[in-house]
Design a protein around this motif. Structure first.
Motif, mmCIF file in Angstrom:
data_model
loop_
_atom_site.group_PDB
_atom_site.id
_atom_site.type_symbol
_atom_site.label_atom_id
_atom_site.label_comp_id
_atom_site.label_asym_id
_atom_site.label_seq_id
_atom_site.Cartn_x
_atom_site.Cartn_y
_atom_site.Cartn_z
ATOM 1 N N ASP A 75 47.380 89.652 -85.603
ATOM 2 C CA ASP A 75 46.025 89.162 -85.900
ATOM 3 C C ASP A 75 45.982 87.689 -86.295
ATOM 4 N N ASN A 76 47.106 87.104 -86.653
ATOM 5 C CA ASN A 76 47.121 85.708 -87.082
ATOM 6 C C ASN A 76 47.514 84.753 -85.964
ATOM 7 N N ASP A 77 47.836 85.250 -84.792
ATOM 8 C CA ASP A 77 48.212 84.402 -83.666
ATOM 9 C C ASP A 77 47.012 84.189 -82.766
ATOM 10 N N TYR A 78 46.725 82.935 -82.458
ATOM 11 C CA TYR A 78 45.592 82.642 -81.594
ATOM 12 C C TYR A 78 45.754 81.256 -80.993
ATOM 13 N N PHE A 79 44.994 81.015 -79.943
ATOM 14 C CA PHE A 79 44.902 79.689 -79.347
ATOM 15 C C PHE A 79 43.568 79.088 -79.769
ATOM 16 N N THR A 80 43.568 77.851 -80.169
ATOM 17 C CA THR A 80 42.302 77.146 -80.341
ATOM 18 C C THR A 80 41.787 76.811 -78.944
ATOM 19 N N ASN A 81 40.522 76.488 -78.822
ATOM 20 C CA ASN A 81 39.988 76.155 -77.509
ATOM 21 C C ASN A 81 40.693 74.958 -76.877
ATOM 22 N N PRO A 82 40.973 73.872 -77.615
ATOM 23 C CA PRO A 82 41.700 72.765 -76.989
ATOM 24 C C PRO A 82 43.090 73.170 -76.478
ATOM 25 N N ILE A 83 43.779 74.034 -77.209
ATOM 26 C CA ILE A 83 45.094 74.505 -76.736
ATOM 27 C C ILE A 83 44.913 75.358 -75.488
ATOM 28 N N TRP A 84 43.919 76.251 -75.495
ATOM 29 C CA TRP A 84 43.651 77.082 -74.331
ATOM 30 C C TRP A 84 43.379 76.217 -73.103
ATOM 31 N N GLU A 85 42.576 75.182 -73.242
ATOM 32 C CA GLU A 85 42.262 74.314 -72.106
ATOM 33 C C GLU A 85 43.513 73.624 -71.567
ATOM 34 N N GLN A 86 44.429 73.242 -72.439
ATOM 35 C CA GLN A 86 45.682 72.626 -72.001
ATOM 36 C C GLN A 86 46.534 73.635 -71.230
ATOM 37 N N VAL A 87 46.648 74.845 -71.738
ATOM 38 C CA VAL A 87 47.417 75.896 -71.047
ATOM 39 C C VAL A 87 46.799 76.177 -69.689
ATOM 40 N N ARG A 88 45.501 76.378 -69.654
ATOM 41 C CA ARG A 88 44.789 76.678 -68.407
ATOM 42 C C ARG A 88 44.955 75.563 -67.374
ATOM 43 N N ASP A 89 44.805 74.330 -67.797
ATOM 44 C CA ASP A 89 44.829 73.204 -66.868
ATOM 45 C C ASP A 89 46.235 72.826 -66.405
ATOM 46 N N ARG A 90 47.260 73.173 -67.173
ATOM 47 C CA ARG A 90 48.620 72.737 -66.840
ATOM 48 C C ARG A 90 49.501 73.820 -66.238
ATOM 49 N N GLN A 91 49.082 75.051 -66.281
ATOM 50 C CA GLN A 91 49.929 76.110 -65.730
ATOM 51 C C GLN A 91 49.848 76.095 -64.206
ATOM 52 N N ASN A 92 50.980 76.311 -63.558
ATOM 53 C CA ASN A 92 51.011 76.334 -62.093
ATOM 54 C C ASN A 92 51.868 77.481 -61.563
ATOM 55 N N VAL A 93 52.076 78.488 -62.395
ATOM 56 C CA VAL A 93 52.906 79.622 -62.008
ATOM 57 C C VAL A 93 52.055 80.820 -61.610
ATOM 58 N N LEU A 94 50.990 81.057 -62.323
ATOM 59 C CA LEU A 94 50.148 82.226 -62.090
ATOM 60 C C LEU A 94 48.992 81.889 -61.164
ATOM 61 N N SER A 95 48.515 82.877 -60.433
ATOM 62 C CA SER A 95 47.382 82.649 -59.535
ATOM 63 C C SER A 95 46.060 82.580 -60.292
ATOM 64 N N GLY A 96 46.023 83.097 -61.501
ATOM 65 C CA GLY A 96 44.832 83.041 -62.324
ATOM 66 C C GLY A 96 45.192 83.267 -63.774
ATOM 67 N N ILE A 97 44.356 82.763 -64.658
ATOM 68 C CA ILE A 97 44.598 82.905 -66.093
ATOM 69 C C ILE A 97 43.257 82.953 -66.795
ATOM 70 N N PHE A 98 43.152 83.759 -67.843
ATOM 71 C CA PHE A 98 41.915 83.843 -68.605
ATOM 72 C C PHE A 98 42.243 84.098 -70.066
ATOM 73 N N ALA A 99 41.256 83.901 -70.901
ATOM 74 C CA ALA A 99 41.379 84.163 -72.334
ATOM 75 C C ALA A 99 40.246 85.084 -72.758
ATOM 76 N N TYR A 100 40.512 85.885 -73.773
ATOM 77 C CA TYR A 100 39.467 86.729 -74.335
ATOM 78 C C TYR A 100 39.775 87.004 -75.799
ATOM 79 N N SER A 101 38.782 87.436 -76.525
ATOM 80 C CA SER A 101 38.971 87.762 -77.930
ATOM 81 C C SER A 101 37.875 88.717 -78.387
#
Length: 75
Positions: free
Chosen positions: A4-30
């Motif tokens: 419950d204490n592990d999370y991505f902030t929105n700026p971190i999520w945007e960096q992960v989303r924009d820089r990943q090139n391994v997966l065909s798609g990525i999403f976040a939810y909470s």
């Protein structure tokens, strides 16, 4: 494993989303909850949120209504 204490902030999520090139798609939810009451007895409501690519990454569509589009946020 994420607790419950592990999370991505929105700026971190945007960096992960924009820089990943391994997966065909990525999403976040909470899931969260918040108090609807203005005072007095507490009235909790459950909140679900997801990133714009949630449905397309899963290869599914909404049962009712429409899905999200990138660049359209909540006010």
């Amino acid at each position: 494993m994420v607790d419950d204490n592990d999370y991505f902030t929105n700026p971190i999520w945007e960096q992960v989303r924009d820089r990943q090139n391994v997966l065909s798609g990525i999403f976040a939810y909470s899931i969260a909850r918040f108090n609807l009451a203005n005072g007095g007895e507490v009235r909790y409501a459950q909140e679900y949120w997801a990133s714009a690519d949630f449905f397309s990454t899963l290869g599914t569509r909404a049962v009712l209504g429409r899905t999200f589009t990138p660049g359209v946020g909540l006010l």
